[in-house]
Scaffold this active site. Structure first.
Site, PDB file in Angstrom:
ATOM      1  N   ASN A 167      53.460   3.219 -92.875  1.00 56.66           N
ATOM      2  CA  ASN A 167      53.097   2.000 -93.591  1.00 56.66           C
ATOM      3  C   ASN A 167      52.081   2.270 -94.692  1.00 56.66           C
ATOM      4  O   ASN A 167      52.404   2.202 -95.873  1.00 56.66           O
ATOM      5  CB  ASN A 167      52.558   0.950 -92.616  1.00 56.66           C
ATOM      6  N   ASP A 200      36.078  -4.347-101.498  1.00 52.88           N
ATOM      7  CA  ASP A 200      36.083  -4.100-100.055  1.00 52.88           C
ATOM      8  C   ASP A 200      36.837  -2.843 -99.687  1.00 52.88           C
ATOM      9  O   ASP A 200      36.623  -2.294 -98.598  1.00 52.88           O
ATOM     10  CB  ASP A 200      36.694  -5.295 -99.316  1.00 52.88           C
ATOM     11  N   ASP A 249      57.323  -3.770 -84.607  1.00 54.12           N
ATOM     12  CA  ASP A 249      57.049  -2.786 -85.650  1.00 54.12           C
ATOM     13  C   ASP A 249      55.981  -1.787 -85.214  1.00 54.12           C
ATOM     14  O   ASP A 249      55.999  -0.625 -85.626  1.00 54.12           O
ATOM     15  CB  ASP A 249      56.601  -3.494 -86.932  1.00 54.12           C
ATOM     16  N   GLY A 250      55.032  -2.228 -84.380  1.00 50.23           N
ATOM     17  CA  GLY A 250      54.006  -1.313 -83.892  1.00 50.23           C
ATOM     18  C   GLY A 250      54.592  -0.181 -83.064  1.00 50.23           C
ATOM     19  O   GLY A 250      54.118   0.963 -83.138  1.00 50.23           O
TER      20      GLY A 250
END
Length: 493
Positions: A349, A379, A273-274
């Site tokens: 994404n 966060d 996927d990267g």
């Protein structure tokens, strides 16, 4: 100053003290006689002092009240100026969009060989070949007519049949009654009108298996299919060192990369996927159909097996082939009310805003279509596409969403409030995240990390250029199989 019941001045909160002193000085004659003249003078001066102090206290309270009113007025003016500045930014973005459309129309009319195509029936409009470029700190859209490219059509398919017409209405109005149209499977089918002539291959780095497969694939595409192959400069250097596949092409400048989509008909990725995210990030405008081979660890978006690359490529280039349109999100950073093309990012994404190295909770003001949504204290925050719903957003507690659903996922990262649950917003909204106090950091698809200072804004909306990924089966079937087999959804061991 008001008079009390005994005729003494009212000293407010000090009235009991003044009254006691007055009674001591104005009591019975035997009591007053016992006081000397000096003591009576001191007593009189004390009473006057208490009265003066009471008057000063009241004046201080009045001044404090006036300062409080003035502070509220300043806050009102500040909020008004803030709304005006936000409206100016929105108007600038709208003006830039209308300018882009106007310039595109003008340049298309001036370019030779460009014909106006009318999309009819169920044919989906082919994206314009315009890309974003920065010129003197401003956004400029360039248009280049694609030459020697294979043409194709995207058709709707439902109930397993491929048709040229599809009913786009979702409601009907008949005799004053509103009813929903029966839903159908809106699968998109790619049909080639001419044979593909050029492909671009992106590979996962530092992998001998990927490099070996890349050589075999390039040799087969060139010698058997007579297809022109483009690769990155890094891959070309590796091929030149081994004296294999010296006939591959690459691009020499950023401008050539901007118009790469006008030269290639297919994009092939070898990795996980990267690699898909990396390949999509290089296209700042339209993206050719993408064929992804699984050679990574997870491969949620890689639909083809690398061992059968010949059969898979034959199937794709022959057509028709199922297409999943994966929407991308356009993220623009605005600093001091101004934006530049260098700080515009396209993500497949998600974009995440976090507190960085700070040990304090981040505080982010969020707006939806210029309406205040909430203040994120925690966060950080994730704004995700539906394709990214199975990535970082899922790890933060977000829902899994089919990639064909036009939506933006609003997922907090470890929020301070336990009632802060993720949201799924419609894809047509514009989200704005503003940093009010301390610095924050933004990451786009896990890279291009940028620091946001107090007052900076991040404006996100759906981009007009999706990533069309090919698959062997229908999009919903592929998505559900990936959820079960890759993510082991609801699998008990």
């Amino acid at each position: 100053m008001a008079q009390g019941a005994s005729g003494a001045p009212d000293a407010g909160p000090l009235a009991p003290c003044c009254q006691l002193i007055t009674q001591c000085s104005l009591g019975r004659e035997d009591s007053s006689a016992s006081l000397s003249r000096m003591e009576q003078e001191n007593l009189r001066f004390g009473i006057e002092g208490w009265q003066t102090f009471a008057r000063s206290e009241k004046s201080a309270m009045d001044a404090s009240r006036q300062i409080f009113d003035f502070s509220n007025s300043l806050q009102t003016v500040s909020n008004a100026m803030k709304r005006v500045a936000e409206r100016n930014v929105q108007l600038q973005l709208e003006a830039a969009e209308w300018k882009r459309k106007y310039e595109s129309l003008l340049q298309e009319k001036d370019l030779p060989g460009v014909e106006n195509r009318e999309v009819k029936g169920s044919e989906l409009e082919t994206p314009q070949h315009d890309v974003l470029e920065e010129e003197n700190g401003s956004c400029k859209f360039l248009v280049q007519h694609p030459s020697h490219k294979a043409s194709f059509k995207l058709l709707w398919s439902y109930n397993g049949d491929r048709h040229r017409r599809h009913k786009h209405d979702i409601v009907s109005y008949d005799s004053g009654n509103i009813s929903a149209v029966t839903s159908s499977n809106k699968q998109i089918i790619l049909v080639w009108e001419s044979t593909p002539r050029a492909v671009c291959i992106f590979t996962r780095p530092n992998s001998s298996a990927v490099q070996e497969l890349c050589k075999k694939m390039i040799r087969w595409l060139k010698e058997v299919k007579n297809i022109t192959v483009f690769v990155e400069q890094r891959v070309k250097d590796e091929l030149d060192e081994s004296s294999d596949c010296t006939y591959v092409q690459t691009w020499d400048s950023e401008e050539e990369l901007l118009f790469l989509h006008t030269k290639v008909d297919l994009v092939i990725t070898l990795g996980g996927d990267g690699t898909v995210l990396w390949a999509a990030s290089l296209f700042k405008g339209p993206v050719p159909p993408m064929v992804s081979f699984s050679m990574g660890s997870l491969g949620f978006m890689t639909a083809f097996q690398s061992e059968r690359y010949k059969e898979c490529l034959e199937y794709v280039m022959k057509g028709p082939v199922c297409i999943t349109l994966r929407h991308r999100m356009q993220c623009q950073i605005v600093r001091n009310g101004e934006s530049s093309a260098s700080e515009m990012h396209l993500v497949l994404n998600e974009v995440s805003i976090d507190r960085g190295m700070s040990s304090c909770l981040t505080n982010l003001e969020c707006y939806c279509d210029n309406v205040f949504l909430t203040s994120v204290q925690g966060d950080g925050l994730i704004l995700s596409t539906t394709s990214g719903s199975t990535a970082y957003s899922l790890a933060a507690g977000g829902s899994m969403v089919h990639p064909h659903v036009p939506a933006i996922l609003f997922t907090p990262i470890c929020p301070h409030s336990l009632s802060f649950r993720p949201l799924i917003l419609p894809g047509y909204v514009t989200l704005k995240v503003q940093v009010p106090l301390q610095n924050a950091w933004a990451s786009f698809d896990g890279k291009d990390r940028v620091e946001l200072s107090p007052g900076d804004q991040l404006i996100c909306q759906m981009a007009p250029w999706p990533v069309p990924t090919a698959s062997l089966e229908e999009a919903t079937h592929h998505f559900l199989c990936s959820v079960r087999e890759r993510l082991h959804w609801n699998l008990r061991k």
